[in-house]
Design an enzyme around this catalytic site. Structure first.
Site, PDB file in Angstrom:
ATOM      1  N   ASP A  32      93.764   7.715  25.035  1.00  0.00           N
ATOM      2  CA  ASP A  32      92.704   8.437  24.248  1.00  0.00           C
ATOM      3  C   ASP A  32      91.547   9.466  24.494  1.00  0.00           C
ATOM      4  OD1 ASP A  32      91.295   6.553  23.993  1.00  0.00           O
ATOM      5  OD2 ASP A  32      92.086   5.975  21.952  1.00  0.00           O
TER       6      ASP A  32
ATOM      7  N   SER B 239      88.104  -3.452  20.899  1.00  0.00           N
ATOM      8  CA  SER B 239      89.442  -2.800  20.763  1.00  0.00           C
ATOM      9  C   SER B 239      89.973  -2.780  21.773  1.00  0.00           C
ATOM     10  CB  SER B 239      89.202  -1.231  20.765  1.00  0.00           C
ATOM     11  OG  SER B 239      88.448  -0.791  22.005  1.00  0.00           O
TER      12      SER B 239
ATOM     13  N   HIS C  75      90.431   4.850  25.720  1.00  0.00           N
ATOM     14  CA  HIS C  75      91.440   3.324  25.208  1.00  0.00           C
ATOM     15  C   HIS C  75      92.474   3.260  26.401  1.00  0.00           C
ATOM     16  CE1 HIS C  75      89.700   3.191  21.970  1.00  0.00           C
ATOM     17  NE2 HIS C  75      89.689   2.032  21.866  1.00  0.00           N
TER      18      HIS C  75
END
Ligand SMILES: *[C@@H]1O[C@H](CO)[C@@H](O)[C@H](O)[C@H]1NC(C)=O
Ligand SMILES: *[C@@H]1O[C@H](CO)[C@@H](O)[C@H](O)[C@H]1NC(C)=O
Ligand SMILES: *[C@@H]1O[C@H](CO)[C@@H](O)[C@H](O)[C@H]1NC(C)=O
Length: 386
Positions: free
Chosen positions: A351, A45, A354
């Protein structure tokens, strides 16, 4: 699944520096920039630009709000480091290989997916959000991509049919970037003892090296390999800790034992990269200390204009209630949305797992000029062997 992904997975995560060969006495030794025609990226990610969103559940609003003004398949409020790399090399943002809607692969493709690991994990994505597209699968995707786009390119009857395909000869001139390993650590923290993780580490690092070797055999020559970040500094790692024993956290509030494992992984990765240079004599392989950039930012947050690095911009985290960014929950009869803070650019963590776009930009600014790389060459020159 989205919920779980935020909890566990998403875990993530030009000027010329004077280097180079046969310079004349008295004149600065300047090798020309590489003019990379394409970027091919492998990762999780930290560098997924739409892969997991295309293959599974789309990443929801308010992700993407701060730059794309809508969800953009990225686990951030805006751009990722890989986007700043593309901008810096004057190439378009990378389309995800898995995205079947409107991609443009003329200047490369992105095989990264949120939740990816180097090693296969024998876990479904619906458990803890670990992606089925581990690095070996991303390499299969790369092989298919190369064969099939080259066929299509060569069969094309007119220029328009080629416009969204890479030129076959560009595969050997492209920059190959890797940012993966963080989720191998996060899975290990969940399932293994430290001893087991240490025993597994050479295999994890070798599987990353095997991916590089494979791309080399396919003609790739320029590699830019990010190490893994200070995973113990992610707010999600720290937020459930109550009354830690002395020494459990470092002076910035990060979990020391987790960061120690990341540091050990990075040490082994760097040693393996040095061996790879001997094994792959025509490759230019740059090892990039992203850990140092991220930890440098976290340890200097205030001076760099950011709020407490353990604070989370997006989501609702109060009184032991955690509603993750973009999720909604009913708390005692009231619907609560995990919304963005008003000023994401002041936050390092978007978040809890991330990084924010502002943090990603800061990190990119500190790694792209080569000051944290081995060898210390800027990314635009990363095709030159040293
Ligand atoms: C997954 O399962 C296979 C077969 O049981 C095993 O060989 C492999 O080591 C497992 N992988 C991991 C990461 O546990
Ligand atoms: C929900 O209501 C219960 C009962 O009134 C209360 O004990 C609890 O703290 C409330 N939870 C939250 C998150 O407000
Ligand atoms: C690279 O960029 C960073 C951030 O702007 C700066 O602090 C550093 O001095 C630069 N390094 C070199 C070698 O230019």
């Amino acid at each position: 699944m989205g919920f779980v992904r935020f909890l566990v997975i998403g875990f993530l995560v030009s000027w010329v520096l004077v280097v180079g060969g046969e310079e004349l006495m008295g004149s600065p030794p300047v090798s020309p920039p590489c003019d990379f025609p394409a970027i091919y990226n492998f990762g999780d990610s930290n560098s997924d630009t739409g892969g997991i969103s295309a293959a599974f559940q789309p990443i929801p609003s308010p992700y993407g709000d701060n730059f794309f003004h809508k969800p953009a398949g990225r686990d951030s409020d805006g751009r990722l480091v890989i986007d700043f790399i593309a901008e810096h090399l004057q190439l378009p943002y990378l389309s995800a290989y898995l995205n079947s809607i409107g991609p443009n692969f003329q200047h490369g493709a992105n095989f990264a997916t949120g939740g990816s690991t180097i090693r296969r994990q024998n876990e479904t994505i619906f458990a803890y959000g670990i992606s089925p597209f581990s690095l070996d699968v991303q390499i299969w995707h790369y092989d298919q991509f190369k064969v099939r786009t080259s066929d299509l390119y060569n069969q094309a009857k007119q220029a328009a049919d080629r416009s969204k395909l890479p030129r076959p000869e560009d595969f050997s001139k492209a920059l190959y970037t890797f940012d993966i390993g963080q989720n191998d650590l996060s899975v290990a923290f969940r399932k293994m003892s430290n001893e087991q993780l240490l025993a597994a580490m050479p295999d994890i690092v070798n599987q990353l090296a095997a991916a590089v070797q494979h791309v080399y055999q396919q003609g790739g020559r320029a590699f830019w390999i990010h190490n893994t970040g200070p995973i113990g500094c992610l707010p999600v790692a720290v937020m459930y800790i109550r009354n830690p024993p002395a020494g459990f956290l470092d002076q910035y509030g990060c979990i020391k034992g987790q960061n120690d494992m990341a540091v050990e992984f990075n040490k082994q990765l760097k040693d393996r990269v040095i061996k790879l240079r001997a094994e792959l004599p025509d490759a230019a392989i740059t090892y990039v200390d992203v850990y140092a950039a991220k930890y440098g930012l976290i340890s200097n947050a205030k001076n760099q204009g950011f709020v407490d690095p353990l604070k989370i911009c997006c989501g609702h985290h109060e009184n032991d209630v955690n509603i993750w960014c973009g999720n909604t929950a009913n708390i005692n009869g009231t619907e609560i949305f995990g919304a963005s803070c008003g000023n994401p650019s002041l936050f390092i963590s978007w978040d809890g797992v991330h990084y924010s776009q502002a943090a990603n930009q800061w990190i990119a600014n500190h790694v792209l000029n080569g000051s944290l790389s081995d060898p210390p060459i800027p990314i635009a020159h990363a095709c030159h062997k040293h």
